[in-house]
Scaffold this motif. Structure first.
Motif, PDB file in Angstrom:
ATOM      1  N   ILE A 293      34.403-102.614  -0.598  1.00 32.07           N
ATOM      2  CA  ILE A 293      33.713-101.307  -0.705  1.00 32.07           C
ATOM      3  C   ILE A 293      34.392-100.467  -1.782  1.00 32.07           C
ATOM      4  CG2 ILE A 293      33.070 -99.196   0.534  1.00 32.07           C
ATOM      5  CD1 ILE A 293      33.136-100.869   3.119  1.00 32.07           C
ATOM      6  N   LEU A 294      35.732-100.513  -1.776  1.00 34.73           N
ATOM      7  CA  LEU A 294      36.489 -99.756  -2.793  1.00 34.73           C
ATOM      8  C   LEU A 294      36.087-100.199  -4.197  1.00 34.73           C
ATOM      9  CD1 LEU A 294      38.788 -97.791  -3.550  1.00 34.73           C
ATOM     10  CD2 LEU A 294      40.383 -99.694  -3.302  1.00 34.73           C
TER      11      LEU A 294
ATOM     12  N   LEU B 166      34.308 -84.054   1.613  1.00 32.69           N
ATOM     13  CA  LEU B 166      33.250 -84.943   2.114  1.00 32.69           C
ATOM     14  C   LEU B 166      33.618 -86.402   1.835  1.00 32.69           C
ATOM     15  CD1 LEU B 166      30.450 -85.430   3.309  1.00 32.69           C
ATOM     16  CD2 LEU B 166      29.464 -84.995   1.054  1.00 32.69           C
ATOM     17  N   GLY B 167      34.153 -86.654   0.645  1.00 32.81           N
ATOM     18  CA  GLY B 167      34.511 -88.019   0.263  1.00 32.81           C
ATOM     19  C   GLY B 167      35.573 -88.606   1.183  1.00 32.81           C
ATOM     20  N   TYR B 168      36.557 -87.797   1.555  1.00 33.67           N
ATOM     21  CA  TYR B 168      37.608 -88.306   2.447  1.00 33.67           C
ATOM     22  C   TYR B 168      37.007 -88.743   3.782  1.00 33.67           C
ATOM     23  CZ  TYR B 168      40.940 -86.104  -0.804  1.00 33.67           C
ATOM     24  OH  TYR B 168      41.650 -85.745  -1.910  1.00 33.67           O
ATOM     25  N   LEU B 169      36.067 -87.926   4.292  1.00 35.12           N
ATOM     26  CA  LEU B 169      35.451 -88.267   5.583  1.00 35.12           C
ATOM     27  C   LEU B 169      34.587 -89.524   5.458  1.00 35.12           C
ATOM     28  CD1 LEU B 169      34.423 -84.745   6.895  1.00 35.12           C
ATOM     29  CD2 LEU B 169      36.158 -86.260   7.848  1.00 35.12           C
ATOM     30  N   VAL B 170      33.817 -89.585   4.393  1.00 35.59           N
ATOM     31  CA  VAL B 170      32.975 -90.775   4.178  1.00 35.59           C
ATOM     32  C   VAL B 170      33.873 -91.998   4.006  1.00 35.59           C
ATOM     33  CG1 VAL B 170      31.311 -91.860   2.611  1.00 35.59           C
ATOM     34  CG2 VAL B 170      31.071 -89.450   3.201  1.00 35.59           C
ATOM     35  N   GLY B 171      34.973 -91.820   3.284  1.00 36.40           N
ATOM     36  CA  GLY B 171      35.933 -92.905   3.097  1.00 36.40           C
ATOM     37  C   GLY B 171      36.504 -93.363   4.430  1.00 36.40           C
ATOM     38  N   ALA B 172      36.772 -92.403   5.311  1.00 38.51           N
ATOM     39  CA  ALA B 172      37.311 -92.748   6.633  1.00 38.51           C
ATOM     40  C   ALA B 172      36.306 -93.594   7.408  1.00 38.51           C
ATOM     41  CB  ALA B 172      37.643 -91.471   7.398  1.00 38.51           C
ATOM     42  N   ILE B 173      35.030 -93.247   7.275  1.00 39.68           N
ATOM     43  CA  ILE B 173      33.987 -94.027   7.969  1.00 39.68           C
ATOM     44  C   ILE B 173      33.905 -95.438   7.374  1.00 39.68           C
ATOM     45  CG2 ILE B 173      31.498 -94.196   8.394  1.00 39.68           C
ATOM     46  CD1 ILE B 173      31.480 -91.067   8.260  1.00 39.68           C
ATOM     47  N   LEU B 174      33.883 -95.507   6.029  1.00 40.50           N
ATOM     48  CA  LEU B 174      33.760 -96.810   5.367  1.00 40.50           C
ATOM     49  C   LEU B 174      34.994 -97.677   5.617  1.00 40.50           C
ATOM     50  CD1 LEU B 174      32.259 -95.632   1.943  1.00 40.50           C
ATOM     51  CD2 LEU B 174      31.046 -96.789   3.800  1.00 40.50           C
ATOM     52  N   ALA B 175      36.142 -97.018   5.764  1.00 44.63           N
ATOM     53  CA  ALA B 175      37.388 -97.770   5.954  1.00 44.63           C
ATOM     54  C   ALA B 175      37.388 -98.546   7.264  1.00 44.63           C
ATOM     55  CB  ALA B 175      38.577 -96.817   5.911  1.00 44.63           C
ATOM     56  N   ALA B 176      36.552 -98.104   8.197  1.00 42.29           N
ATOM     57  CA  ALA B 176      36.505 -98.788   9.493  1.00 42.29           C
ATOM     58  C   ALA B 176      35.711-100.096   9.401  1.00 42.29           C
ATOM     59  CB  ALA B 176      35.887 -97.856  10.530  1.00 42.29           C
TER      60      ALA B 176
END
Lengths: 513, 186
Positions: free
Chosen positions: A52-53, A35-45
């Motif tokens: 954010i990091l 879940l974190g990887y997917l949320v990270g992918a969204i935030l990375a955009a």
């Protein structure tokens, strides 16, 4: 990795560290990372991933410092008081999963976002390709995980203990967050200070890692974290004589070693007394060499040492040096000397290779994770190695936890032992307990009268008493057709789960209820 | 040990005192001569006494399950036998089987009521106290078992609920992250 490994240890006093608990924690961490990887992918955009990091690292750091308190409070709320080991089957699985999900999922999700955010930040700042940025981050994070695995097990937990390990992990995350924040040149805000205060609150909010409450009349004398497990010494004043127990990752009513002030037999119901069974029939003269595998804090030594007829010489093997240290301190375990050799930090199977002289008796009492016999210590190959260490007529006495003769663990280990020894073996029910003693011999007759254990032929401090009744012992023949546990295939964990889960139904079925 | 239980043992002792055969069984048990006690139990003149004696021997030997089985065997032919009901309830409590303990303690209370006229008043009241004590202990065990069942149900519901929630979030995040184009990374 620090949080993941420490998570299992945090759950240990409440749910043990059986394979079920490990599986639950690993599953929760993997689910959270996904879940974190997917949320990270969204935030990375978003526009400023580095900021954010920074916020993610600071928030995770603050959260991690609170985990021991959250975890213990939740476990305490979930577990009813004074649960016995045989009642804990469902609670170990579902309880550990529930606490892991509610306590470790949120920080692990946050940590999962770190990787994509870092990759994105690196790619944007240095104009790296996705592959180059991702490869570099994965390389560093894997090295970090490696350091986390070794560092947590071998340094942090034994040296700092559980609570400070969590604080250190939280502190490192806060530090990383602050550094990233500086690099990101984030505008001034009170967020880092607020999160730092939150983390300090978690760190200072409680004096020590909470553990399950003790029953009335029991006091805790010591608590330590070893490389392997959480250790606790408890003194019980509810018996006719004060007794001390060594508990290892124990949230239930089980224990690993017992001490009373006097040498010799313990009160009825303790299986250690049954290690004296060979003395009831053996006519051997001279030194009685005993190899104790799974020494614990030395209870078997104190019981066997109370038999005046035997000139006992011991070799004691214990995997966890922390247990031996507590044995010296609280259980009157003597230092190594002429009549006692100690192998602390040595695996029982490995220790067999160092046996130079055949012994008269092997005491096998190796347990891990409250109820589990380690898989490599109950196989056909292991029993063959044990037999090779015995002199002619020598005895194997093994403690087996179980609920009846047909208990999956008791039956499978006895059957495997009979095949390994290539002769019949005896299972003896320990009166007033949920333990069975497995008796096997290398050559020599087994003390069997045809329907029950044979009467004693030698005087011994141990009265056979109820053990002589029909139904208190069973002879098990080597059955070439029976499935045995082998080094290649040893489903002992599954058998142990079945043992606890099916105990009640088997008991009621036997009664016809 | 509670007052009621002590009373129960006293009454049981008085009850057994006139039974010479049972006395021999108990003497053998006191001396830890279990095989002899078992042989004496087997030699009892009728099935009821054999069940009583066997149940006693097994209970003292630390085998509550065996003691309960023997008591049940005897109760099949003598359903109101106070001694067998006492033993069955004690064994069920030892085994932490509250439903069985409840059943036998209720039967014990009812049997005591039924034999009230044939018992001395002090014996009768001691038996009643024992039955009450057994019932309370059985209820305490039942409450403990219920708490355990509730805890398992609660943890199961919380775990499944959280799992479903996380899977839903994963599905949502996957669509959000990869369902449409995002900013290029380089």
């Amino acid at each position: 990795m620090i949080v993941e490994l420490a998570a299992v240890r945090m759950l240990a006093p409440w749910f043990g560290t059986s394979q079920v608990v490990w599986s639950n924690v690993i599953a929760v961490i993997l689910l959270a990372l996904a879940l974190g990887y997917l949320v990270g992918a969204i935030l990375a955009a978003r526009a400023e991933p580095l900021r954010i990091l920074s916020a993610v690292l600071l928030a995770t750091g603050a959260l991690v410092a609170w985990l021991p308190l959250f975890g213990a409070a939740l476990a305490r709320a979930i577990l009813p008081e004074q649960i016995a080991l045989h009642e804990a089957a469902g609670l170990v699985g579902w309880g550990s999963l529930c606490v892991a999900l509610l306590v470790f999922l949120p920080p692990a999700v946050l940590l999962g976002t770190v990787c994509p955010l870092t990759v994105e930040s690196l790619a944007r700042a240095r104009q790296y390709s996705a592959g180059r940025a991702g490869g570099g981050v994965l390389f560093l994070s894997t090295l970090g995980s490696l350091a986390g695995v070794f560092g947590t097990s071998h340094l942090l937990l034994p040296l700092l203990g559980l609570q400070r390990t969590f604080w250190l992990a939280g502190g490192l995350l806060l530090l990383a967050g602050a550094l990233v924040r500086a690099v990101a040149r984030a505008p001034r805000s009170s967020l880092p200070q607020a999160l730092l205060c939150l983390a300090l609150g978690g760190a200072a909010g409680f004096p020590g890692t909470p553990t399950p409450a003790l029953p009335e009349g029991q006091v805790e004398l010591a608590r330590r974290d070893s490389s392997y497990q959480m250790l606790r010494v408890v003194e019980d004043h509810t018996q006719s004589v004060p007794l001390r127990f060594l508990q290892v990752n124990e949230g239930f009513d089980s224990f690993q070693s017992v001490w009373q002030a006097e040498l010799g037999l313990l009160p009825d119901g303790f299986y250690y007394n049954d290690f004296l069974l060979p003395a009831s029939w053996s006519t051997a003269a001279g030194p009685w060499r005993v190899l104790v595998l799974g020494l614990g804090a030395g209870t078997a030594l104190r019981v066997l040492g109370g038999e005046p007829r035997l000139a006992v010489e011991f070799t004691g093997i214990e995997l966890d040096p922390g247990v031996v240290a507590l044995g010296h301190e609280f259980f009157d375990l003597p230092e190594a000397g002429e009549k006692l050799q100690l192998g602390a930090g040595v695996d029982a199977r490995v220790a067999l290779r160092a046996v130079r002289e055949p012994v008269e008796q092997i005491v096998l009492d190796c347990y891990a994770n409250q109820v589990e016999i380690p898989a490599h210590l109950c196989t056909l190959e292991f029993f063959r190695e044990l037999r090779a260490c015995l002199g002619e007529g020598g005895w194997l006495t093994a403690n087996l936890g179980g609920f009846d003769f047909d208990d999956p663990v008791v039956a499978a280990v006895a059957s495997t032992c009979a095949r390994g020894f290539e002769s019949d073996v005896l299972l003896v029910r320990v009166p007033q307990s949920r333990n069975y003693l497995l008796l096997a011999r290398r050559g020599g007759e087994l003390p069997w009268s045809g329907t029950a254990l044979a009467a004693a032929t030698q005087s011994s401090v141990l009265a056979l008493g109820p053990r002589l009744l029909p139904g208190f012992a069973r002879r098990v023949e080597p059955d070439p057709a029976a499935a045995v546990l082998t080094d290649d295939r040893c489903p002992i964990e599954r058998l142990q789960q079945r043992s606890i889960q099916e105990a009640r139904s088997r008991r009621l079925a036997a009664l016809g209820s | 040990m509670s007052f009621g239980l002590v009373n129960g043992f006293l009454v049981l002792g008085l009850w057994l005192a006139p039974q010479a055969d049972m006395g021999a069984v108990r003497a053998a048990l006191e001396a830890s001569r279990y095989p002899e006690a078992w042989a004496l139990a087997e030699d009892q003149p009728d099935e009821l006494r054999r069940s009583r004696a066997r149940s006693e021997v097994l209970y003292r030997a630390g085998d509550p399950s065996g003691a309960l089985a023997q008591a049940r065997q005897g109760l099949a032919s003598a359903p109101d036998d106070l001694e067998l009901l006492f033993r069955a309830t004690s064994a069920a409590l030892w085994m932490q089987e509250p439903s069985l303990a409840n059943l036998y303690s209720a039967r014990l209370a009812s049997a005591v009521q039924g034999t009230r006229t044939s018992l001395a008043p002090e014996e009768s009241s001691a038996w009643e106290a024992t039955a009450r004590d057994f019932a309370e202990r059985a209820q305490a065990q039942a409450r403990h078992a219920e708490a355990r069942i509730r805890a398992v149900a609660l943890t199961r519901a919380l775990s499944v609920g959280t799992f479903v929630l996380v899977l839903g979030l994963i599905a949502w995040a996957a669509r959000r992250a990869y369902g449409r184009s995002s900013n290029p990374v380089s």
